[in-house]
Design a protein around this motif. Structure first.
Motif, short mmCIF file in Angstrom:
data_model
loop_
_atom_site.label_atom_id
_atom_site.label_comp_id
_atom_site.label_asym_id
_atom_site.label_seq_id
_atom_site.Cartn_x
_atom_site.Cartn_y
_atom_site.Cartn_z
N UNK A 99 -23.86 68.43 -34.71
CA UNK A 99 -22.99 67.82 -33.71
C UNK A 99 -23.08 66.30 -33.86
N UNK A 100 -22.09 65.60 -33.33
CA UNK A 100 -22.02 64.14 -33.46
C UNK A 100 -22.01 63.53 -32.07
N UNK A 101 -22.81 62.51 -31.89
CA UNK A 101 -22.79 61.81 -30.59
C UNK A 101 -22.94 60.31 -30.81
N UNK A 102 -22.24 59.56 -29.97
CA UNK A 102 -22.40 58.12 -29.97
C UNK A 102 -23.58 57.72 -29.09
N UNK A 103 -24.36 56.75 -29.56
CA UNK A 103 -25.54 56.30 -28.81
C UNK A 103 -25.18 55.11 -27.93
N UNK A 104 -25.90 54.95 -26.85
CA UNK A 104 -25.65 53.85 -25.92
C UNK A 104 -26.16 52.53 -26.49
N UNK A 105 -25.68 51.45 -25.92
CA UNK A 105 -26.16 50.09 -26.23
C UNK A 105 -26.05 49.73 -27.70
N UNK A 106 -24.94 50.18 -28.31
CA UNK A 106 -24.72 49.83 -29.71
C UNK A 106 -25.68 50.49 -30.67
N UNK A 107 -26.20 51.66 -30.27
CA UNK A 107 -27.19 52.34 -31.10
C UNK A 107 -26.62 53.10 -32.28
N UNK A 108 -25.29 53.09 -32.41
CA UNK A 108 -24.68 53.75 -33.56
C UNK A 108 -24.28 55.18 -33.27
N UNK A 109 -24.11 55.95 -34.33
CA UNK A 109 -23.71 57.35 -34.24
C UNK A 109 -24.83 58.20 -34.83
N UNK A 110 -25.15 59.27 -34.12
CA UNK A 110 -26.26 60.11 -34.54
C UNK A 110 -25.82 61.56 -34.61
N UNK A 111 -26.29 62.27 -35.63
CA UNK A 111 -26.01 63.71 -35.72
C UNK A 111 -27.25 64.47 -35.29
N UNK A 112 -27.03 65.66 -34.74
CA UNK A 112 -28.12 66.53 -34.33
C UNK A 112 -27.91 67.91 -34.95
N UNK A 113 -28.92 68.40 -35.65
CA UNK A 113 -28.79 69.71 -36.29
C UNK A 113 -28.78 70.81 -35.24
N UNK A 114 -27.80 71.71 -35.37
CA UNK A 114 -27.61 72.76 -34.37
C UNK A 114 -28.14 74.11 -34.82
N UNK A 115 -28.18 74.35 -36.12
CA UNK A 115 -28.65 75.65 -36.59
C UNK A 115 -30.14 75.60 -36.89
N UNK A 116 -30.75 76.79 -36.91
CA UNK A 116 -32.17 76.88 -37.21
C UNK A 116 -32.40 76.60 -38.70
N UNK A 117 -33.64 76.41 -39.03
CA UNK A 117 -33.98 76.20 -40.44
C UNK A 117 -34.49 74.80 -40.68
N UNK A 118 -35.00 74.54 -41.90
CA UNK A 118 -35.55 73.22 -42.23
C UNK A 118 -34.50 72.12 -42.14
N UNK A 119 -34.96 70.94 -41.78
CA UNK A 119 -34.08 69.77 -41.78
C UNK A 119 -34.04 69.17 -43.18
#
Length: 484
Positions: A99-119
């Motif tokens: 998933x994709x989310x924008x971070x507050x205070x100019x922190x940029x854009x961050x992705x978060x892994x949604x499925x199980x398994x190794x990163x």
């Protein structure tokens, strides 16, 4: 910024061989000669939909596009959520959904892994950095949902039973390795740098440029890829592998580490502005000072580079740490050795360059001076091995290199880069008979020495990879039939 011209963008970036400059290239006082290879990491970005579908319907589009499911452990997302699905279909269960989310205070854009398994830190960090930069410069902040496919040329990994059978049954340039990515043994060609470079370049081109902008945009892509790769590996490295992935074969002098040391993490306040300043080289206190000369430098006519996998592997970060610690404790002795290596390496580079430009066919017949410089370089490397107690050229590699150097038509070889038990690089006369003689040696090769570091060489295998010279480039989609 330009809008993307296509729903599909494909790029590739090459692996590398640091022929000379191992360890020296960590210090800006010295340089390294790095050759790009014709083995490449390919990244294909497919735009699934701009905005609106559920993550489940996005996943259905990705599966329909690829002809396969996303693997077990995938979880459903929220409605109207942009989703990125990354697949490496040559490996078992190599699928990551973000998933994709924008971070507050100019922190940029961050992705978060949604499925199980190794990163996969190299994929995840590349997405964070690329999407942050894109969101800062693009006309539209709508990423939409993306399907990303990563494909590796076969020589990045040692053969498995499945990959060997797959290769024999298929005419595709890509094979199914048949193992999870975590179990695949790398051959040491620089896959992580090629992956980060290709992934970041493909995303930036896809969302902010036209494919023909790749040439003028190389410097920005280089800066962004260097920042992401350093963050992914947890340290500020020398960057020669990323430079080769962007620019191709070159003489390389590293950038000052201070350029990236104040970056901070994605999500920290002001991260996007700091990243933009680094990519655009807009920080007057820390301008980019990388030196890459002789872009696309080529080998002389009648010479070829080949690599041999020895089914071992070295842990480069720990080796580098030990060598640098020895240098710190023995500065006078180390500086004398570094200076001697640099001088000999420079003679080798200039001789290769001179021969590449020489019209004298007779002069290109034996390459005697190249052979001499390679041998001197190995002498210095073995001295460094003994003094630092690090397996830069361990005895089993010395034994193999010495035997290969006796073969008619082999000019000389080295354990490239940081050394260890990775694939060895050889310069040979460009003659098929030389390959035949080498293959005959490999068929019965067994080490007869006791290694000083306990390493062992398994089956020695000549890789198909050769000198490539070219950096990141656009690709056509036809070669990916069956994988997309």
């Amino acid at each position: 910024m330009a809008s993307p011209s296509s729903t599909v963008t494909a790029l590739s970036a090459p692996g590398k061989v640091l022929l000379t400059g191992g360890y020296l290239v960590l210090d800006r006082s010295y340089t390294g000669t790095v050759f790009a290879l014709d083995a490449r990491i390919h990244v294909i970005v497919q735009q699934l939909r701009r905005r609106g579908p559920s993550a489940a319907s996005v996943r259905e589009q990705a599966e329909a596009a690829s002809g396969s499911g996303a693997g077990e452990g995938t979880v459903a997302g929220d409605e109207d959520e942009d989703t990125i699905i990354v697949r490496s279909p040559q490996f078992v269960d190599a699928v990551w959904e973000y998933s994709i989310r924008g971070c507050e205070n100019g922190g940029g854009v961050q992705v978060n892994q949604k499925n199980d398994g190794p990163h996969n830190p190299f994929v995840e960090t590349s997405l964070n950095y690329a999407l942050t930069y894109i969101s800062y410069v693009a006309d539209s902040k709508d990423f939409g949902s993306l399907s990303i496919t990563i494909l590796a040329d076969n020589d990045y990994y040692s053969e498995t039973a499945v990959s060997k059978a797959s290769w024999m049954q298929s005419t595709s340039r890509f094979v199914n390795f048949g193992v999870p990515l975590q179990q695949a043994h790398k051959t040491g060609l620089g896959s992580s740098a090629a992956l980060v470079t290709a992934l970041i370049s493909a995303l930036v081109i896809h969302r902010t440029m036209q494919p023909e902008d790749l040439g003028p945009g190389r410097d920005k892509l280089h800066n962004l890829a260097q920042a992401a790769h350093c963050a992914a590996q947890g340290k500020v490295g020398s960057g020669f592998d990323v430079a080769a992935a962007i620019y191709g074969s070159c003489l390389y002098r590293r950038f000052s580490p201070s350029i990236l040391e104040s970056m901070g993490d994605v999500g920290s306040p002001g991260f996007e502005e700091r990243l933009f300043a680094i990519v655009e080289d807009a920080d007057p206190k820390h301008p980019w000072d990388t030196e890459c000369l002789d872009f696309g430098m080529k080998l002389p006519r009648g010479m070829q580079m080949v690599l041999c996998d020895v089914e071992c592997g070295s842990q480069t970060p720990s080796m580098v740490k030990k060598v640098l610690e020895w240098r710190k404790q023995n500065p006078k002795e180390a500086d004398m050795l570094w200076t001697a290596l640099q001088a000999n390496n420079e003679r080798l580079r200039l001789e290769l360059r001179r021969l590449a430009q020489s019209p004298d066919e007779h002069e290109l017949a034996d390459f005697d001076d190249v052979r001499t410089y390679i041998q001197r370089s190995r002498n210095h490397i073995r001295s460094m091995t003994g003094k630092s107690d690090v397996p830069i050229e361990p005895r089993v590699q010395t034994e193999l290199l010495d035997a290969l150097s006796e073969i008619d038509g082999v000019i000389g070889g080295v354990v490239p880069g940081a050394g260890g038990y990775d694939a060895i690089a050889l310069l040979i006369q460009d003659n098929p008979e030389v390959i035949v003689r080498m293959e005959a040696l490999f068929e019965t090769w067994q080490s007869k020495v006791e290694d000083d570091f306990g390493g062992k060489i398994g089956q020695v295998r000549l890789l198909g990879v050769r000198h490539g010279s070219e950096g990141v480039r656009n690709e056509v989609l036809d070669q990916y039939v069956g994988w997309l």
